[in-house]
Design an enzyme around this catalytic site. Structure first.
Site, short mmCIF file in Angstrom:
data_model
loop_
_atom_site.label_atom_id
_atom_site.label_comp_id
_atom_site.label_asym_id
_atom_site.label_seq_id
_atom_site.Cartn_x
_atom_site.Cartn_y
_atom_site.Cartn_z
N GLU A 41 1.94 -8.95 -0.12
CA GLU A 41 3.02 -7.96 -0.18
C GLU A 41 4.30 -8.61 0.32
O GLU A 41 4.31 -9.26 1.37
CB GLU A 41 2.67 -6.75 0.68
CG GLU A 41 3.79 -5.73 0.83
CD GLU A 41 3.45 -4.67 1.88
OE1 GLU A 41 4.39 -4.15 2.53
OE2 GLU A 41 2.25 -4.37 2.05
N ARG A 45 12.96 -5.92 2.75
CA ARG A 45 13.85 -5.80 3.91
C ARG A 45 15.01 -6.79 3.84
O ARG A 45 15.90 -6.76 4.69
CB ARG A 45 13.06 -6.04 5.20
CG ARG A 45 11.93 -5.06 5.41
CD ARG A 45 11.16 -5.40 6.68
NE ARG A 45 9.96 -4.61 6.81
CZ ARG A 45 9.05 -4.77 7.78
NH1 ARG A 45 9.24 -5.72 8.69
NH2 ARG A 45 7.98 -4.01 7.84
N THR A 69 7.93 -1.73 1.82
CA THR A 69 9.12 -1.05 2.35
C THR A 69 9.96 -0.46 1.21
O THR A 69 11.19 -0.55 1.21
CB THR A 69 9.98 -2.01 3.21
OG1 THR A 69 9.12 -2.90 3.93
CG2 THR A 69 10.79 -1.22 4.24
N LYS A 129 -1.51 3.98 2.89
CA LYS A 129 -1.18 3.12 4.03
C LYS A 129 -1.12 3.98 5.29
O LYS A 129 -0.47 5.04 5.32
CB LYS A 129 0.17 2.46 3.78
CG LYS A 129 0.69 1.60 4.91
CD LYS A 129 1.97 0.90 4.48
CE LYS A 129 2.55 0.04 5.59
NZ LYS A 129 3.73 -0.75 5.13
#
Length: 331
Positions: A41, A45, A69, A129
């Site tokens: 992953e 960010r 994210t 998650k």
């Protein structure tokens, strides 16, 4: 979509990578490929994230690469345009749920509470998650949530490390783990590539934790001749077992038994290997991916099962072992 989730489940551990410098991104792709990870992953960010995903997918098509994210639909679209195979969020918005559901996009929304879990389930997402895991109660909370939400597979992320990962993987409700602890820093990966590769490989092996419990064989000649056979060697490699550990087990915990020559498995079966692992479903997924035929055998009176493979004159029996105790995993 199913292929993506099968890959994540088989791997059991998703390395979480934050990219601030693209110069080493191909090194990371090579690193995780050599270490045996089939997925990773990349968090969104940084400004370099989308390009990092694009480079990884172009140069390492065998890697399943997700974008983490993802906070809104626009970010999700940009990640998908870059080639991302799946999307991950620390929480979720209804907008992202609707977008991914409508377009059949593999999506892992972040949850903590029963209300959030039920909302995700309503949109058709049952791999979720659990973030931030340790801060939200860790194993204790996951056990509590797993009872009413038995159809959910959780991916704990946040506070997962090499010391506690096996405790999480032993939980039935854990689908896989996510963590940056697998990822060396940019400096480390260049300066100590080989050393870090060994460490990452050992973490990947720890996901299944295959262990040789006992070896029973008709005769020593058959045992040592088997070591040179390609079929036997292949299954040992798939199960992350070393020749040395197999020989050591035979010397310390093995036995000679004439009972295999005409066993119920057939006249060609001359030995039995009893193996343990953390999760039989994951073990089965690994074997299936590599083309091995296996069968589920129900243990009478236990309500559970073990896996059995017949290969090169051997019966491989795989059972589940947690915290030193063997269990028959429930169907």
């Amino acid at each position: 979509m199913q292929e993506v989730f099968e890959c994540i489940f088989r791997n059991g551990l998703i390395p979480v990578l934050t990219v601030s410098d693209l110069t080493g991104i191909e090194t990371y792709g090579r690193f995780f490929s050599l270490a045996g990870f089939g997925c990773l992953e990349v968090t969104l960010r940084t400004r370099e994230a989308a390009q990092a995903i694009r480079i990884l997918k172009n140069n390492f098509p065998g890697l399943t690469v997700g974008a983490g994210t993802v906070l809104n639909v626009d970010e999700g679209k940009k990640a998908l345009d870059a080639g991302s195979d799946f999307l991950v969020s620390p929480g979720f918005t209804v907008g992202v749920l609707e977008f991914c559901s409508r377009n059949s996009i593999p999506y892992i929304p972040g949850v903590q509470t029963p209300v959030e879990i039920q909302t995700a389930l309503e949109y058709g997402f049952n791999v979720l998650k659990f973030f931030p895991c340790e801060a939200a109660g860790g194993i204790r909370t996951l056990k509590a949530l797993g009872a009413p939400f038995h159809s959910v597979g959780f991916i704990p992320t946040g506070g997962i490390n090499k010391e506690n990962m096996k405790n999480y993987l032993a939980l039935d409700q854990v689908f896989a783990l996510g963590g940056s602890f697998v990822v060396p820093s940019g400096t480390e990966i260049v300066e100590n590539f080989g050393e870090n590769l060994l460490e990452a490989g050992s973490l990947r092996k720890a996901v299944n934790s295959f262990f040789i419990e006992q070896v029973k064989v008709m005769g020593e000649d058959f045992f040592y001749n088997s070591m040179a056979e390609s079929g036997f060697g292949k299954i040992m490699k798939i199960l992350d077992l070393e020749k040395e550990s197999f020989e050591e087990c035979f010397r310390s915990r093995g036995c000679i038994s004439s009972g295999f020559s005409n066993s119920e498995k057939g006249g060609d079966v001359k030995g039995e290997v009893i193996l343990s692992c953390l999760n039989l479903e994951r073990a089965g997924a690994v074997l299936k991916k590599e083309g091995f035929d296996f069968s589920r055998k129900k243990e009478s009176g236990s309500g559970g099962f073990y896996l059995e493979i017949i290969c090169s004159g051997w019966v491989f029996r795989i059972i589940r072992k947690i915290n030193g105790d063997c269990h028959y995993q429930k169907v």
